[in-house]
Enzyme design. Structure first.
Site, PDB file in Angstrom:
ATOM      1  N   GLN A 161     -23.921 -40.149 -42.732  1.00  0.00           N
ATOM      2  CA  GLN A 161     -24.498 -39.207 -43.282  1.00  0.00           C
ATOM      3  C   GLN A 161     -25.821 -38.781 -43.674  1.00  0.00           C
ATOM      4  O   GLN A 161     -25.755 -40.473 -43.632  1.00  0.00           O
ATOM      5  CB  GLN A 161     -23.083 -38.299 -44.302  1.00  0.00           C
ATOM      6  CG  GLN A 161     -22.043 -37.838 -43.292  1.00  0.00           C
ATOM      7  CD  GLN A 161     -21.563 -37.000 -43.937  1.00  0.00           C
ATOM      8  OE1 GLN A 161     -21.574 -37.018 -45.683  1.00  0.00           O
ATOM      9  NE2 GLN A 161     -20.046 -36.446 -43.906  1.00  0.00           N
ATOM     10  N   GLU A 165     -19.200 -19.382 -31.734  1.00  0.00           N
ATOM     11  CA  GLU A 165     -18.547 -19.507 -32.730  1.00  0.00           C
ATOM     12  C   GLU A 165     -18.256 -21.680 -32.912  1.00  0.00           C
ATOM     13  O   GLU A 165     -17.840 -22.254 -31.966  1.00  0.00           O
ATOM     14  CB  GLU A 165     -17.009 -18.888 -33.430  1.00  0.00           C
ATOM     15  CG  GLU A 165     -16.987 -19.730 -34.507  1.00  0.00           C
ATOM     16  CD  GLU A 165     -15.391 -18.872 -34.563  1.00  0.00           C
ATOM     17  OE1 GLU A 165     -14.854 -18.669 -33.549  1.00  0.00           O
ATOM     18  OE2 GLU A 165     -15.138 -18.527 -35.817  1.00  0.00           O
ATOM     19  N   GLY A 195     -30.214 -38.204 -40.433  1.00  0.00           N
ATOM     20  CA  GLY A 195     -30.816 -37.419 -39.525  1.00  0.00           C
ATOM     21  C   GLY A 195     -30.083 -37.238 -38.152  1.00  0.00           C
ATOM     22  O   GLY A 195     -30.405 -36.227 -37.333  1.00  0.00           O
ATOM     23  N   VAL A 200     -23.934 -25.300 -46.727  1.00  0.00           N
ATOM     24  CA  VAL A 200     -24.909 -24.588 -46.269  1.00  0.00           C
ATOM     25  C   VAL A 200     -26.128 -25.061 -46.250  1.00  0.00           C
ATOM     26  O   VAL A 200     -26.751 -24.160 -45.578  1.00  0.00           O
ATOM     27  CB  VAL A 200     -24.676 -23.311 -47.791  1.00  0.00           C
ATOM     28  CG1 VAL A 200     -26.224 -22.657 -47.085  1.00  0.00           C
ATOM     29  CG2 VAL A 200     -23.718 -22.426 -47.071  1.00  0.00           C
ATOM     30  N   ASN A 252     -20.397 -26.327 -49.738  1.00  0.00           N
ATOM     31  CA  ASN A 252     -21.485 -27.338 -49.961  1.00  0.00           C
ATOM     32  C   ASN A 252     -22.599 -27.899 -48.419  1.00  0.00           C
ATOM     33  O   ASN A 252     -22.816 -28.782 -49.136  1.00  0.00           O
ATOM     34  CB  ASN A 252     -21.121 -28.370 -50.096  1.00  0.00           C
ATOM     35  CG  ASN A 252     -19.491 -29.295 -49.321  1.00  0.00           C
ATOM     36  OD1 ASN A 252     -19.156 -28.519 -48.111  1.00  0.00           O
ATOM     37  ND2 ASN A 252     -18.758 -30.127 -49.803  1.00  0.00           N
TER      38      ASN A 252
END
Ligand code: ACO
Length: 215
Positions: free
Chosen positions: A84, A73, A87, A118, A116
């Site tokens: 951010q 998990e 890569g 996903v 945001n």
């Protein structure tokens, strides 16, 4: 640049990195209570795969391997603000998959993805060509590298269409999906329900060379 998998093992350097990752998670996951972040990061059942540059943590993924159930998990995942969309998140995920498969023996990941994020999870898709599986070719083959980079950008929908062909299926990592294929008995009762996200699944391929070439 290096990738490391650490847990709360008392080694000074690891503790410094875990604290660096705690600061990143605290900033990048504002909905997560800080105490909860620290609790899981320091919990010995959890591991953190991190990107380290010049001995500074750039980002990481904290996960709990359920070895008997063969799934993990993902609890937290973040890259520091000014690094951010360069890569690092993708490379980190590839290292996580390789480690979870080769060291923990996992076949799947589950995570509650923030709405945001996903898009990031869905984009963890790669198509591998058979010749990329051959290590001898890797070192010299610029061709295979560029092929892989371009196909990494291939739309998921196109890839899913191809993947009905069993040959392609063998060499594709279809990334995270909202459809959960893992049998419920394997994960129910192991992971906590979390309102703020969407449950997503990723199947870890048995053979793909996740950290070769572009990573
Ligand atoms: N939404 C949609 N697409 C995204 C997002 C996003 N939030 N972040 C990255 N992408 C896309 C990129 O544009 C890129 O697409 P491309 O291949 O078409 O160019 C692809 O995903 C890969 O991007 P990377 O550069 O590898 O991603 P990055 O290094 O930025 O890491 C991450 C992604 C971890 C989501 C980072 O942006 C981040 O820390 N965000 C803030 C914290 C966060 O939302 N974490 C996830 C919460 S869910 C959880 O922790 C279980």
């Amino acid at each position: 640049l290096m990738f490391a998998c650490v847990s709360n093992d008392g080694i000074d350097e690891h503790m410094v990195w875990l604290i660096g990752l705690k600061i990143i998670f605290g900033r990048q996951l504002p909905n997560m209570p800080k105490e909860y972040i620290v609790r899981l990061l320091m919990d010995r059942n959890h591991k953190s795969v991190m990107v380290i540059r010049r001995n500074h943590v750039v980002g990481g993924i904290t996960y709990r391997p359920y070895v008997s159930q063969k799934f993990g998990e993902i609890a937290f995942c973040a890259i520091t603000g000014d690094e951010q969309v360069k890569g690092y998140g993708t490379r980190l995920m590839n290292h996580l998959k390789q480690h979870a498969r080769d060291v923990d023996g996992l076949t799947h990941f589950l995570t509650y993805a923030d709405n945001n994020a996903v898009g990031y999870f869905v984009k963890q898709v790669r198509l591998f060509f058979p010749f990329m599986m051959c290590r001898e070719l890797h070192a010299s083959s610029l061709f295979s590298r560029s092929m892989q980079l371009s196909t990494a950008k291939m739309s998921r929908r196109l890839l899913l269409r191809f993947s009905s062909d069993s040959f392609i299926n063998l060499f594709a990592d279809l990334g995270f999906t909202k459809e959960i294929h893992l049998e419920k008995e394997r994960w129910q009762g192991y992971i906590k329900d979390y309102d703020g996200g969407i449950l997503m699944e990723c199947k870890i391929d048995l053979k793909l060379p996740y950290t070769d070439l572009s990573t």
